[in-house]
Design a protein around this motif. Structure first.
Motif, PDB file in Angstrom:
ATOM      1  N   GLU A   1       0.827  -1.195   0.000  1.00 32.44           N
ATOM      2  CA  GLU A   1       0.000   0.000   0.000  1.00 32.44           C
ATOM      3  C   GLU A   1       0.869   1.255   0.000  1.00 32.44           C
ATOM      4  N   ASP A   2       0.665   2.101  -1.015  1.00 37.48           N
ATOM      5  CA  ASP A   2       1.375   3.372  -1.171  1.00 37.48           C
ATOM      6  C   ASP A   2       2.866   3.207  -1.452  1.00 37.48           C
ATOM      7  N   LEU A   3       3.300   2.008  -1.809  1.00 35.26           N
ATOM      8  CA  LEU A   3       4.694   1.768  -2.174  1.00 35.26           C
ATOM      9  C   LEU A   3       4.721   1.196  -3.583  1.00 35.26           C
ATOM     10  N   TYR A   4       5.366   1.926  -4.509  1.00 36.16           N
ATOM     11  CA  TYR A   4       5.318   1.580  -5.920  1.00 36.16           C
ATOM     12  C   TYR A   4       6.729   1.362  -6.474  1.00 36.16           C
ATOM     13  N   PHE A   5       6.802   0.563  -7.544  1.00 37.23           N
ATOM     14  CA  PHE A   5       8.096   0.246  -8.135  1.00 37.23           C
ATOM     15  C   PHE A   5       8.043   0.418  -9.644  1.00 37.23           C
ATOM     16  N   MET A   6       9.200   0.654 -10.212  1.00 41.19           N
ATOM     17  CA  MET A   6       9.423   0.585 -11.653  1.00 41.19           C
ATOM     18  C   MET A   6      10.808   0.015 -11.860  1.00 41.19           C
ATOM     19  N   VAL A   7      10.922  -1.027 -12.672  1.00 39.57           N
ATOM     20  CA  VAL A   7      12.214  -1.593 -13.033  1.00 39.57           C
ATOM     21  C   VAL A   7      12.267  -1.721 -14.549  1.00 39.57           C
ATOM     22  N   GLY A   8      13.460  -1.564 -15.096  1.00 37.71           N
ATOM     23  CA  GLY A   8      13.587  -1.688 -16.544  1.00 37.71           C
ATOM     24  C   GLY A   8      15.017  -1.530 -16.994  1.00 37.71           C
ATOM     25  N   GLY A   9      15.214  -1.705 -18.286  1.00 42.29           N
ATOM     26  CA  GLY A   9      16.552  -1.559 -18.835  1.00 42.29           C
ATOM     27  C   GLY A   9      16.643  -2.121 -20.231  1.00 42.29           C
ATOM     28  N   TYR A  10      17.851  -2.365 -20.679  1.00 42.13           N
ATOM     29  CA  TYR A  10      18.070  -2.884 -22.026  1.00 42.13           C
ATOM     30  C   TYR A  10      19.375  -3.654 -22.067  1.00 42.13           C
ATOM     31  N   ILE A  11      19.522  -4.429 -23.133  1.00 42.48           N
ATOM     32  CA  ILE A  11      20.795  -5.039 -23.511  1.00 42.48           C
ATOM     33  C   ILE A  11      20.896  -4.921 -25.015  1.00 42.48           C
ATOM     34  N   GLN A  12      22.070  -4.525 -25.531  1.00 42.85           N
ATOM     35  CA  GLN A  12      22.188  -4.282 -26.966  1.00 42.85           C
ATOM     36  C   GLN A  12      23.607  -4.508 -27.443  1.00 42.85           C
ATOM     37  N   GLN A  13      23.731  -4.762 -28.747  1.00 45.27           N
ATOM     38  CA  GLN A  13      25.037  -4.824 -29.384  1.00 45.27           C
ATOM     39  C   GLN A  13      24.876  -4.640 -30.882  1.00 45.27           C
ATOM     40  N   SER A  14      25.959  -4.152 -31.524  1.00 48.67           N
ATOM     41  CA  SER A  14      25.972  -3.998 -32.976  1.00 48.67           C
ATOM     42  C   SER A  14      27.407  -3.746 -33.414  1.00 48.67           C
ATOM     43  N   PRO A  15      27.697  -3.900 -34.710  1.00 47.24           N
ATOM     44  CA  PRO A  15      29.026  -3.532 -35.219  1.00 47.24           C
ATOM     45  C   PRO A  15      29.181  -2.030 -35.403  1.00 47.24           C
ATOM     46  N   GLY A  16      28.143  -1.266 -35.075  1.00 46.53           N
ATOM     47  CA  GLY A  16      28.207   0.181 -35.187  1.00 46.53           C
ATOM     48  C   GLY A  16      27.488   0.693 -36.415  1.00 46.53           C
ATOM     49  N   ILE A  17      27.000   1.928 -36.333  1.00 44.21           N
ATOM     50  CA  ILE A  17      26.350   2.554 -37.484  1.00 44.21           C
ATOM     51  C   ILE A  17      27.318   2.599 -38.660  1.00 44.21           C
ATOM     52  N   ARG A  18      28.599   2.839 -38.359  1.00 41.93           N
ATOM     53  CA  ARG A  18      29.660   2.682 -39.361  1.00 41.93           C
ATOM     54  C   ARG A  18      30.349   1.360 -39.045  1.00 41.93           C
ATOM     55  N   ASP A  19      30.177   0.392 -39.905  1.00 40.51           N
ATOM     56  CA  ASP A  19      30.567  -0.993 -39.632  1.00 40.51           C
ATOM     57  C   ASP A  19      32.056  -1.101 -39.332  1.00 40.51           C
ATOM     58  N   ALA A  20      32.376  -1.541 -38.106  1.00 45.68           N
ATOM     59  CA  ALA A  20      33.771  -1.727 -37.714  1.00 45.68           C
ATOM     60  C   ALA A  20      34.279  -3.131 -38.022  1.00 45.68           C
TER      61      ALA A  20
END
Length: 755
Positions: free
Chosen positions: A207-226
């Motif tokens: 009661e009256d105690l709220y939560f938010m959890v979140g995030g991300y995981i990502q990978q790429s060779p880059g917008i300019r391909d390395a």
């Protein structure tokens, strides 16, 4: 089933919420078709004064810009700094990748990084120094699905509240939980092989105690391909909120480990375009030499720039009764913000002009023999290891009466940066994406024969404490005035070993104080229309690198504080389906310094600028909407050893962004098609105004489709025409034919599920 137009969102906001700068949120009424749309443009501002009391944006006496969750989604920023382009008065060069942007505001001077930008999370600076070498605030922050909205406040009361930033303060507000459990899951891919998963979940713990959890995981060779996974990272955020009978307690923590290639100016020669990047499989690993004895160590330059650390904090907000309220905001930041870069040095040349045999040279990895007409360029292998830490606390006590609001606050920040640098290590590389290092060249095989090196080991600790007060008073039913003052003490303890020989070459004990001031007035001659005027005096205190680079001036007792004076005059209009905010500004920045690279001579400058910012939006009943932000400005260097009378470097005289969108139904789906057209004026690459960067136009488009089952799909294409404009020349060697391109055309696809 009733459908809510996508341009109309609901956001609950607590009037008691208090931040040391304004945190704006669009509180657009949900319109089901049965209610009038009179409040469509009602925007609530948690004011930019010290008290933090909520008010209508149209009644505020300073310039703010708000970007909600949907706005951020449609802008699809590739980095945090790219989002800042949507703020009038701001010029953001985000072409360096996920980190390491250059951000300018209202003609304030600057040669790189973001010396007049503070980034806040939940109303607290993530790191109190706006910029130290190789670290500006946006490097420490990643945008994801946990963000509810962002606001940008420029000028105004900035010089008095928070960390006293006179330029731009951006504040990101996290989502909070509620009694309803809800969340989302999102997968994103792209034409450059991005693989990313986002998630967020919120609800009620008790009661009256709220939560938010979140995030991300990502990978790429880059917008300019390395050629390898050059962008990689993850982030996790938790936000807890406890509602009290007389207030609220909030606690949050945001843990990030994310890095990507540092994109740098490229040689502007045939065969090089905006897909070019120096880094690649053949050169990502390199051994650099440092120190007087030529000690060497291998590093992976594929890590680029990034942030591996955490920002944790919270706030306590209490209504004490009888018109008294109290708020305390705090944050602790700790982590590593390292930089590994392949930095061009000078002009491209034919291999035959530098090869030992005058004919050819071999690849250091492949053993291939490169002919004498092969274009090569010196590349510096730069290593910056940076450990930072800070603790910030900002508390305020406010008394509210019938016609006034008075606040007394105390701000304190302790911060540190421990640095190890090995800059230089120049070596000729083949001019090609990921071009390899060569042997058979004296500079490459014998580092002692090569050019400039700058190595340091430094440690610095700083403390800023400030007492601030503010008073807002209703002179009449339509006219209000406010005044604020800040008295700040700034201490720095800093030592530097230049050369990595164990000898301390510079030691600084700095302790100076300064007073900032702001005064404003607002005339609300109609409910939805008003004008304001404001005058501010503020400053930028010196931090570690300022004291190292200006050590001679420090020893001579010169004043190293940069003084900033600003005038603002604004017009505000917020009708049922359109709004317009226009702000005229004038500022003078006195005593700022410019340096091409660490160790180079320092120039002391005074800049003046004036202009107008426009921030407008229009919503039609048929689902069409359009937003506009524009800046027109004139800049001048009024005092300089060499460049007096010139324009400030790298800032356009005008920039315009138009973002139309259209909501539509398609069978069982409904969606939005949108676009952004950005137009930018010519700029000068340097303070000498000797190199012109041509203006350009860039088009971004996208479409979002929503299904009633909770699924949505989005396709976004940025830089549709693959414009190859430049954001900068070569700041380290102005006359060299090098420049940094804006990011090339990219396409992303996302599928999301909300529940």
């Amino acid at each position: 089933m009733t459908k809510t137009p996508l341009t109309k969102s609901v956001l609950a906001i607590s009037v008691a919420t208090a931040f040391s700068l304004s945190s704006t949120v669009t509180a657009q009424e949900t319109n089901t078709g049965d209610e009038p749309a009179d409040d469509l443009f009602e925007q609530i501002v948690v004011t930019g004064t010290a008290s933090g009391k909520a008010q209508r944006k149209v009644e505020s006496s300073y310039a703010t810009t708000s970007l909600g969750e949907e706005d951020i989604k449609r802008l699809a920023p590739k980095s945090t700094a790219e989002l800042f382009r949507a703020i009038p008065g701001v010029w953001s060069e985000s072409s360096g990748g996920v980190s390491g942007a250059n951000v300018f505001v209202r003609g304030f001077p600057g040669g790189g990084d973001a010396p007049f930008l503070t980034l806040q999370l939940q109303g607290v600076p993530v790191f109190p120094p706006p910029t130290i070498s190789f670290l500006e605030n946006s490097t420490l922050f990643r945008i994801d699905e946990t963000i509810q909205f962002m606001e940008g406040l420029r000028g105004g009361p900035n010089s008095v509240v928070s960390n006293g930033q006179p330029g731009l303060t951006t504040n990101f507000i996290l989502k909070e939980g509620s009694e309803v459990t809800e969340g989302s899951f999102k997968y994103t891919t792209s034409d450059y092989d991005l693989q990313r998963v986002d998630g967020v979940l919120s609800g009620e713990v008790a009661e009256d105690l709220y939560f938010m959890v979140g995030g991300y995981i990502q990978q790429s060779p880059g917008i300019r391909d390395a050629g390898f996974t050059s962008e990689k990272g993850h982030q996790f955020t938790v936000n807890l909120t406890k509602e009290l009978d007389n207030g609220k307690i909030n606690l949050f923590s945001r843990v990030t480990d994310d890095h990507g290639t540092w994109y740098l100016p490229t040689p502007l020669v045939e065969g090089v375009d905006n897909t070019y990047t120096q880094i690649g499989t053949l050169n990502r690993q390199a051994t650099v030499q440092f120190g007087p004895d030529g000690e060497s160590q291998a590093f992976d330059f594929g890590r680029g720039r990034g942030w591996d650390g955490a920002v944790s904090g919270g706030s306590v907000e209490l209504d004490l009764g009888q018109g008294w309220s109290f708020v305390d905001r705090f944050a602790y930041t700790s982590g590593e913000a390292n930089t590994f870069g392949l930095v061009p040095n000078g002009d491209p040349v034919a291999l035959s002009s530098v090869a030992d045999n005058g004919t050819n040279a071999q690849g250091a990895v492949t053993g291939n023999v490169y002919a004498g007409d092969t274009l090569v360029q010196q590349i510096g292998r730069w290593v910056v290891l940076k450990d930072i830490e800070s603790f910030t606390n900002d508390l305020a006590l406010t008394k509210t009466g019938d016609r006034y609001e008075a606040t007394l606050g105390y701000y304190r920040a302790n911060f540190s940066s421990n640095d190890w640098w090995a800059l230089g290590n120049h070596s000729y590389h083949v001019i090609a994406s990921g071009g390899e290092n060569l042997t058979g060249i004296d500079c490459n095989d014998n580092q002692d024969s090569c050019a400039w090196n700058y190595d340091i080991n430094s440690t610095g600790d700083g403390t800023t404490s400030a007492l601030y007060a503010a008073l807002k008073y209703e002179l009449t039913d339509t006219v209000t005035a406010d005044i604020g003052v800040r008295s700040e003490d700034h201490e720095i303890e800093y030592t530097v070993d230049e050369g990595l020989d164990g000898v301390i070459t510079k030691a600084v004990q700095y302790d100076e104080s300064d007073v900032a001031f702001t005064a404003g007035a607002n005339w609300q001659f109609e409910k939805d229309m008003g004008v304001f005027a404001r005058y501010s005096e503020g400053s930028k205190m010196p931090y570690f690198d300022d004291l190292r680079d200006n050590f001679g001036r420090f020893q001579a007792g010169e004043d190293l504080i940069v003084d900033v004076t600003q005038f603002e005059l604004g017009y505000k209009l917020a009708r049922a389906n359109f709004s317009l905010y226009a702000t005229g500004f004038y500022n003078e920045v006195e005593g700022d310094t410019f340096q091409t690279q660490p160790g180079a001579p320092v120039q002391v400058l005074t800049n003046e600028a004036y202009g107008i910012e426009l921030d407008g939006a229009y919503y039609a009943d048929n689902g069409f909407s359009v937003t506009l932000n524009a800046t027109l400005q004139e800049t001048e260097i009024t005092q300089s050893p060499d460049n007096q009378g010139n324009e400030a470097q790298r800032q356009p005289g005008w920039q315009i962004r138009v973002t139309p969108s259209y909501d539509f139904d398609l069978g069982d789906y409904y969606g939005t098609v949108y676009g952004t057209l950005s137009m930018v004026d010519d700029r000068f690459s340097d303070n000498a105004n000797s190199v012109v960067l041509e203006g350009y136009e860039k088009l971004d488009v996208g479409v979002i489709m929503y299904a009633y089952e909770g699924f949505s799909f989005e396709v976004a294409v940025q830089n549709v025409t693959d414009e190859d404009a430049l954001t900068e020349g070569d700041p380290r060697s102005v006359n060299s034919p090098n420049g940094r391109f804006i990011l090339p055309r990219t396409a992303t696809f996302s599928v999301a599920y909300q529940f």
